[in-house]
Design an enzyme around this catalytic site. Sequence first.
Site, short mmCIF file in Angstrom:
data_model
loop_
_atom_site.label_atom_id
_atom_site.label_comp_id
_atom_site.label_asym_id
_atom_site.label_seq_id
_atom_site.Cartn_x
_atom_site.Cartn_y
_atom_site.Cartn_z
N ASP A 130 -43.32 112.49 38.13
CA ASP A 130 -42.18 112.84 37.30
C ASP A 130 -41.77 111.58 36.53
OD1 ASP A 130 -39.90 114.22 36.32
OD2 ASP A 130 -38.69 113.31 37.89
N PHE A 160 -24.37 124.80 33.80
CA PHE A 160 -25.75 124.55 33.36
C PHE A 160 -26.72 125.31 34.25
CE2 PHE A 160 -29.76 122.35 33.81
CZ PHE A 160 -30.13 122.12 32.50
#
Length: 1219
Positions: free
Chosen positions: A397, A691
């Site tokens: 990542d 979100f």
Amino acid sequence: MYSLERPVQGQSSCPKDRLGRKRRTVVSSLTEDEELTEILKSYSSNKVTTTKYSFLSFIPKNLFEQLHRFANIYFIFLAALNFVPVVNAFQPEISIIPILLVLAVTAVKDLWEDYRKHKSDKFINGLVCEIYSRKRQMYVDQRWQDVHVGDFVRLSCNEIIPADMLLLYSSDPHGVCYIETANLDGETNLKQRQVVRDLPRQVCENFHSRIECENPNNDLSRFRGFIKARVGLHNNNLLLRSCTIRNTETVIGIVVYAGHETKAMKNNNGPRYKRSKLERRLNVDVLWSVVLLVIMCLTAAIGHGLWLRNLKDTSFLIPDTTSPALSGFYLFWTMIIVLQVLIPISLYVSIEIVKLCQIFFIQNDVDFYNEYMDSRIQCRALNITEDLGQIQYVFSDKTGTLTENKMVFRRCTIAGVEYPHEENARRLEVYKEDEAMGCSHTLKSRASAKSLSCKSLSCNRSSVSLHTLTGHSEGEESPSPTLPQHSAFSSPMEKDIVPDPFLVQKLNCLSSPLFLLRDASMELTYIVDFFMALAICNTVVVSSPNQPRHVRFGLPRFSTLSPPHTTESPRSFTRRLFSRGKAASFTPSPSPTPTKLGTEPDGEPNLEDKMLHLNPGAWSVLENSNGGEGPPSEPGADELIYEAESPDEAALVHAARAYRCTLQGRSLERLLVELPGMGSLAVRLLHILPFDSTRKRMSVVVRHPLTNQVVVYTKGADSVIMDLAESPKGAEQSDGRQGHIREQTQKHLDNYAREGLRTLCIAKKVLEEEEYDIWLKRHAFAETSIENREELLLESAQRLETNLTLLGATGIVDRLQEEVPETIEALQRAGVKVWVLTGDKQETAINIACACKLLRTTDQLLTANCDSKEACKALLLELRTEVERGEAAEGTSGFTLVVDGHTLDFALQEDLKGDFLELSRRCRAVVCCRSTPLQKSHVVQLVRDQLRVMTLAIGDGANDVSMIQVADVGIGISGQEGMQAVMSSDFAISRFKHLRKLLLVHGHWCYTRLANMILYFFYKNVMYVNLLFWYQFFCGFSGSVMTNSWVLIFFNLLFTSAPPLLYGILDKDVSADTLIKLPELYKSGQNSKAYLPSTFWLTMLDALYQSLVCFFIPYFAYAGSDADMLSFGSPINASALLIILLHQVIESRTLTWLHVLVLVGSALFYFSFTLVFSVVCVTCSPPTNPLGVDKLQMSQPLFYGVCALTTVLALLPRYTHQQ
């Protein structure tokens, strides 16, 4: 009837509990209904047991588990076979010693591990909480293990929740409770929970409603149910076991899940167990050893039958009517017993011991210690340490893994005008955090310091760190009021932002006396709205250092639909508020109070008193910070502390505060925001649309404090917001301003991405009252729905977030972690291919790839951005052709492939993944941008399965969990995004740079040590067994042996068992410094050079040669003498021991005093045992009598001459090869 279960694809019915019910019924334990009482008794108690065994079940259960190993069953079968008289080879009692010893060692290890779990369980079950007692009609102290479903539990500030409870009461006037989930998922920021909607503020003991909820499951983010008149229950009503109460004086809840049925325990999977590549190879070679054993036994059986058939004189044999064929059959099983040590019985136990020691050394490596976080490496998978030395592909990542995940506001663009913040850029270049912070606060102190003493409350119990998922518990020190208070994402580097002077100059217009006398410019309106959005479009919890933590106010996930309405104008409220203090300004002089901009409706006379009642701490901060009269404030009293759920949120709030657009406090219904030139304004909060990864944005709906309009502020990914930001009606026809803003903003976004900045777009939307009322009715239905609530809320949010007005965008810098470029460069030199899988924009990903040296200046960059499957197929073929041409040409250093998420969707399809894999395999590095968590896992799985390579995935967030679990080795980084990745990983580290030493040094050592130890085990067993096999050619294949049965059994089990363990634990073929300087040495592990099939068979041939030398030199030396069978076997055993021990000396790269001690000790142990045995033992090994044999042999010079010559000749080829 409504269904409480989410339909699962492929299932025709809902999951049921152990009594067959599709949902759970919960009532108060005070109920008099006998039927309901029986239902409550059927549920699990809160007593937690993570141990495998009880006092009575240990022996049978442990034995049953060990019998799952084929090797153990094999040796038990041989021990039992030796009790059959017709095939037994030696004393039956002796044959059971090896398997009993192996089973006992394993049982002791399992018992020790289980005892540690028992101690942890006893501590957790003995914790105390307050339960309402029917008999005493009051709350009394009870141990956790005595809590049951239906009990009312009362908790105070800093207490840990003992079971999953439905929140019925909170001392907060709005029914809000704050919890810290650090013990559950590692996140230290606060989360808000709410009392069940429409529940009257009554004494909870009078709660007699019936609760219907879903059966226990492991989904931490989901809870569904209803009570009485179909009042829906959702996840924000549930308090989860092991979380800690914060900010709230008292809460009361009713237990709905207890013990092993809680969500925390449902997620407790314990240590991870995987089969390593080396172990899979070992199993194949064990099978080859079985084949070799069968061949040797068949040879002996056939030889024995032929020998009996051709035997002429049988006068010395006991008369027997058994045919030669049947005798050969019996001998086959006898030889199985005699040659059983060919299968290394102690190898599996030795491997476990070596791996535990390897993990000990890894965990105690000081280079893996992070002083600032007070953390070290965690080894969660106990049996794949050697896989660390064979990694071929690393999938990483970006955010939080390669970078710090410390988001710092860098620059912004507002209304199409770019503000570069050059001073802020220079600050970041030279910034170094205060070293005192890093060395004075450990991870533990930071976590505990967050929970400053609630001195204004009656907190009778201090918080305890309860690591439910790991099974460890430890007391937490009482928080000290003198410690500084820390919060997530709030280091000085993140907070101390230098404003752009040009933007400050524009904002100063708000402080000008002339500003309110003229119309505000459109650009200034954009700027005010932009910073208003940064300040309020978040879920940040606000407090101040002199404010007890329990009085902070946080945002709900979805606010109450209909907060108490007031007819007072926000402007009137602002004017009344400003009578309490001076307005904020960028200029040193006080700013005048804003004048009234319009007519005011009549206000509610007690609104100010109501807000004071809601948040006295916030108002006290306001007075002190704005110069209001009151008690003198302590140093730093005007400092606000923000606790955000993500570093991006914190960065934007700190950026707004740098421009004096400060979020000062909040309640359930209001936000307190300070604006330059306007002072502190109360903003009515209507809704929060949180979100989510589908929408990739969040919004707040507020009543604007100046215009009284309903305004939607939205922030999110630029790829989403730019599509939703459409020009308002008439704008394009008037001056095209919004189109110009979009065009300029897109240019600035591209520039930000090229600089490696993370970008977010900010937008707003003004709603007409009629439009808002229509949306509100639909949204109210979605919030009160029991079925498909999440889907309906998603649709409602998407319906509102359309036709947005683009305000601007932000660029946030996320610095690379230290030594990331060096680590990636070392991995690439080691032959490891590094892929970066990120959700960021393509330009940002490329910039980070360059910064971390994944993409070199000499590399040729290949980009794949396609809109259709056909275009993707054509592009992959074109790029593959280009790579092949580059490989054929000289001077090309390499290729780096960059793929976006849309193209990756096509490339992962069945008919294109082969082309994609072939292209990516030829590239030196691959960057996948805009990729989803599911795409990450699919990429890792594709490479792992199709290329058959060893893969490693590393990440720090919940979005990395899927790829971490799919990879052969999963690495979690304990960073800023909680502990989800760590909990799903095999190993957990605190910094990416630690991967360098973990793989190149410890991985190399673990693999080579274990591989060499396994080969050594096979070598010494085969070498010794061959001695017994060669003897069969001289004893009529009768199954006789030239040694006593005790030495035969103990030779591999005791005399030669310790040196291989030391070999596997301490041997270092190359020093750590050399491995770091020469990463190319790691390639030997990737290619499995230490343990190839050819290596195995060469070891077998070497063992065969040494056995021939060890047998026939004594044979010829004693030929024609009167030496009996045991006298002949004595020098053979002694020579074999010396050869095996010195063979390890030749193979070892490290020799210390400990090696010398173990090797000499093993030799002395053998000679001492055989001497004592030959002196005192008369009938220990019937029918043979070893009395005096070894004593006599060791007194003769021939014995030592034979041993010396045999040892030298046997080891000469091995020694020559090593030289």
